[in-house]
Structures are given as C-alpha cells and as structure tokens.
Write a protein that holds these residues in place. Structure first.
Motif, PDB file in Angstrom:
ATOM      1  N   GLU A  97      23.426  60.007  12.121  1.00  0.00           N
ATOM      2  CA  GLU A  97      22.527  60.936  12.816  1.00  0.00           C
ATOM      3  C   GLU A  97      23.259  62.195  13.236  1.00  0.00           C
ATOM      4  O   GLU A  97      22.710  63.305  13.150  1.00  0.00           O
ATOM      5  CB  GLU A  97      21.923  60.242  14.048  1.00  0.00           C
ATOM      6  N   SER A 101      22.505  65.941  11.996  1.00  0.00           N
ATOM      7  CA  SER A 101      22.200  66.991  12.971  1.00  0.00           C
ATOM      8  C   SER A 101      23.048  68.231  12.726  1.00  0.00           C
ATOM      9  O   SER A 101      22.549  69.361  12.769  1.00  0.00           O
ATOM     10  CB  SER A 101      22.437  66.468  14.391  1.00  0.00           C
ATOM     11  N   SER A 105      21.766  71.906  11.500  1.00  0.00           N
ATOM     12  CA  SER A 105      21.999  73.192  12.171  1.00  0.00           C
ATOM     13  C   SER A 105      22.421  74.253  11.165  1.00  0.00           C
ATOM     14  O   SER A 105      21.962  75.406  11.232  1.00  0.00           O
ATOM     15  CB  SER A 105      23.069  73.027  13.255  1.00  0.00           C
ATOM     16  N   ILE A 135      23.830  70.524  17.327  1.00  0.00           N
ATOM     17  CA  ILE A 135      23.233  69.195  17.271  1.00  0.00           C
ATOM     18  C   ILE A 135      21.747  69.213  17.622  1.00  0.00           C
ATOM     19  O   ILE A 135      20.942  68.538  16.991  1.00  0.00           O
ATOM     20  CB  ILE A 135      23.976  68.224  18.204  1.00  0.00           C
ATOM     21  N   TYR A 136      21.370  69.990  18.622  1.00  0.00           N
ATOM     22  CA  TYR A 136      20.003  69.958  19.122  1.00  0.00           C
ATOM     23  C   TYR A 136      19.310  71.316  19.022  1.00  0.00           C
ATOM     24  O   TYR A 136      19.953  72.367  19.087  1.00  0.00           O
ATOM     25  CB  TYR A 136      19.968  69.513  20.588  1.00  0.00           C
ATOM     26  N   SER A 159      16.705  66.553  17.923  1.00  0.00           N
ATOM     27  CA  SER A 159      17.824  66.504  16.993  1.00  0.00           C
ATOM     28  C   SER A 159      17.536  67.400  15.787  1.00  0.00           C
ATOM     29  O   SER A 159      16.435  67.394  15.231  1.00  0.00           O
ATOM     30  CB  SER A 159      18.066  65.068  16.539  1.00  0.00           C
ATOM     31  N   ASN A 160      18.548  68.170  15.384  1.00  0.00           N
ATOM     32  CA  ASN A 160      18.394  69.026  14.204  1.00  0.00           C
ATOM     33  C   ASN A 160      18.183  68.221  12.927  1.00  0.00           C
ATOM     34  O   ASN A 160      17.785  68.776  11.900  1.00  0.00           O
ATOM     35  CB  ASN A 160      19.621  69.927  14.042  1.00  0.00           C
ATOM     36  N   ALA A 161      18.455  66.921  12.971  1.00  0.00           N
ATOM     37  CA  ALA A 161      18.254  66.078  11.793  1.00  0.00           C
ATOM     38  C   ALA A 161      16.792  66.017  11.392  1.00  0.00           C
ATOM     39  O   ALA A 161      16.467  65.710  10.236  1.00  0.00           O
ATOM     40  CB  ALA A 161      18.776  64.665  12.066  1.00  0.00           C
TER      41      ALA A 161
END
Length: 303
Positions: A97, A101, A105, A135-136, A159-161
């Motif tokens: 994860e 993330s 980004s 990450i976020y 989360s950027n994921a």
C-alpha cells in the motif's frame, strides 16, 4: 576504547554500510525539512511556495530511493542477492500500500489527475483538494449531513493508491462547469406557454455569463477528447403528472456556484409567476382530511 570500536567496525563491513546508509537517509530527511522551512518563510506566493515545498519533498525521496538502490546493488555485501530477495518479499507483502501510494503521488503530479484547488470525488468522498503529499491526498469534505455542495468541516486524508483502484471524478479540470436541472411545478389551470417563457427568460438573464464562458472551454474539450458537441444554452422539457405540469429546465453553471445559481433561478421564476395575476400558479402537494361520519351503534338486548 576507540581502538576496540574501530577494530570491531573493521570486522563488520555490513554494519558499517548500514550505519552509513542510515546517516545519509537521516541527512536527507533533515535537509528536506530545512529546505521546506526556508521556502515557507521566504516565498510569499502561495501557489509557488506550495509547489516548491512539494518539489523539495519529491527530490528528497528520489535521493533516498537511489541510496537504497545503490546500497543493495553496489555495496560491499557479498550475499546481496539474498538480501534483495528478502527485501522484495517484505515490500510485496508488507509495504504494498505504501509503494502504491508513493507511485500514485508521482502519477498524480505527472499526469495531472488533479491538483490542489480541484473539486473531486474519489472513493465515495467528495470535496476540494487542499494538499497532496507523497502518501496522502487531503480533502476538505463536502456533503454527508450537509446538503448540496457545502463543506462538512471534516478534513479527509485519502491514500494516493486509490488513483489506481477506481474512478476519479473531477469537477473543475479542463471544464469547470456542470449541468444542473430545476423542476418548476405548475397547476393544470396555469398558462403552460407563459410558464415556459418565464422559465426561459429567467434562465437566459441569470445564466448568459456562464453560457458564454463555457463555450471556449467546451471547444477545447471537443478538440482534445473524442466527444460530441453539446448544447450549452438552457433547454426546457415538459412532463405531465397526475398532480401537476412539470417544467424542467436544464442549464450550465459554475461548479462552485450550483446551489447559489439554483436559488437565484427559482427566486426569479417565482417572482415573475406571482406577477401574472394567476395565469401561472406554482403547484404543491396538498392533503385533504375528511371527517369520518359518526356512527350510532345500539345494542339490542333480548328479554
């Protein structure tokens, strides 16, 4: 004492390499924080300051990644293949994860999926993007218990994921306008043609600036994407129901002013309808309560 420590380190090249790696990682992290602080204090332009701080952060993480790459491929470790295998397995099962993330980004900034200030909906959460880090993505939330496009007051970190996992709805990129609808309900005794004229006149008066502003943007959309042309001027449709005639007006407005535009449009239509001397009457649902007739029940006794 120092000689013993020196002799010990000479016999532990792997430990020395680890300590050297940790030193440089710590040095880069401290450097990132120091440079971000300098940028925050010396750059007055908010947008440029934000981009500079994010650029410093991205460059720092890239340098750390290069350090790890060099450490595991060109260091003094004889059995580095085993270490790389274990490290990769750990990343696969433990840091998946986090890696997604960080990759998200880079993808967000490279492809411009969204930028700070955009209004988006991602993972079922709608709001304005106020920050993007490695990450976020941080969003000022809209909706939930608050109606229409108003802030709820909560700040949400996503989360950027998620840019790889589902659709991202962007309200402002490329075309900062949205279509909206308003239903005007009138009685069957009303003059429908006059009602249509009132609705159209009010729409043209209030929305002409949005229509003109959206034409150039929509032209760019047609040139850039495989998309058909669309009607940007207000349009009206009539629907007959059991209780009233529904006059539906579809129009374009600024994505941030949808609620305010709807209020102004309805207020203008209502005021014009009230000046028609009863030719146009707005309808509403009514309930009629009927009194139940009294029933006289008498019981007859035998004997």
């Amino acid at each position: 004492m120092m000689q013993q420590l020196y002799d010990f380190l000479e016999q532990q090249p792997f430990l020395v390499s680890i300590l050297r790696l940790l030193f440089w990682v710590l040095f880069i992290i401290v450097g990132i924080r120091l440079l971000r602080k300098i940028a925050r204090n010396r750059i007055d332009n908010v947008s440029f300051r934000y981009k500079t701080q994010k650029g410093i952060e991205v460059v720092g993480y890239v340098l750390i990644a290069i350090l790890f790459l060099v450490f595991f491929t060109a260091g003094n470790i004889k059995d580095y293949s085993l270490v790389i295998g274990l490290f990769t397995a750990g990343i696969t099962f433990t840091l998946q994860e986090l890696i997604l993330s960080i990759a998200g980004s880079f993808y967000i900034f490279a492809v411009r999926v969204y930028t700070p200030g955009d209004r988006i909906e991602i993972n079922g959460i709608k709001g304005d993007v106020i920050d993007i880090d490695s990450i976020y993505t941080t969003i000022m939330e809209m909706g939930e218990w608050v109606s229409s496009d108003n802030y709820s007051g909560r700040i949400v970190k996503i989360s950027n994921a998620f840019v790889f996992k589902g659709p991202i709805k962007n309200y402002s990129m490329d075309f900062p306008f949205v279509w909206d609808e308003l239903n005007i309900l009138i009685t069957y005794e009303s003059d429908v043609e006059l009602a249509k004229k009132i609705v159209m006149d009010s729409s043209l008066e209030l929305l002409s600036d949005y229509v003109e502003g959206s034409k150039a943007k929509w032209g760019e959309m047609v040139e850039r994407y495989y998309i058909e042309n669309a009607t940007l001027e207000p349009t009206i449709a009539i629907k007959l129901t059991d209780n009233w005639v529904e006059v539906n007006v579809r129009y374009i407005t600024d994505y941030k002013l949808r609620r305010g535009t709807r209020h102004k449009l309805f207020d203008s239509i209502q005021k014009k309808a009230s000046r028609t001397d009863g030719k146009v009457v707005l309808a509403s649902t009514t309930l009629q309560l009927l009194k139940i007739p009294e029933v006289d029940v008498r019981i007859k006794h035998n004997g």
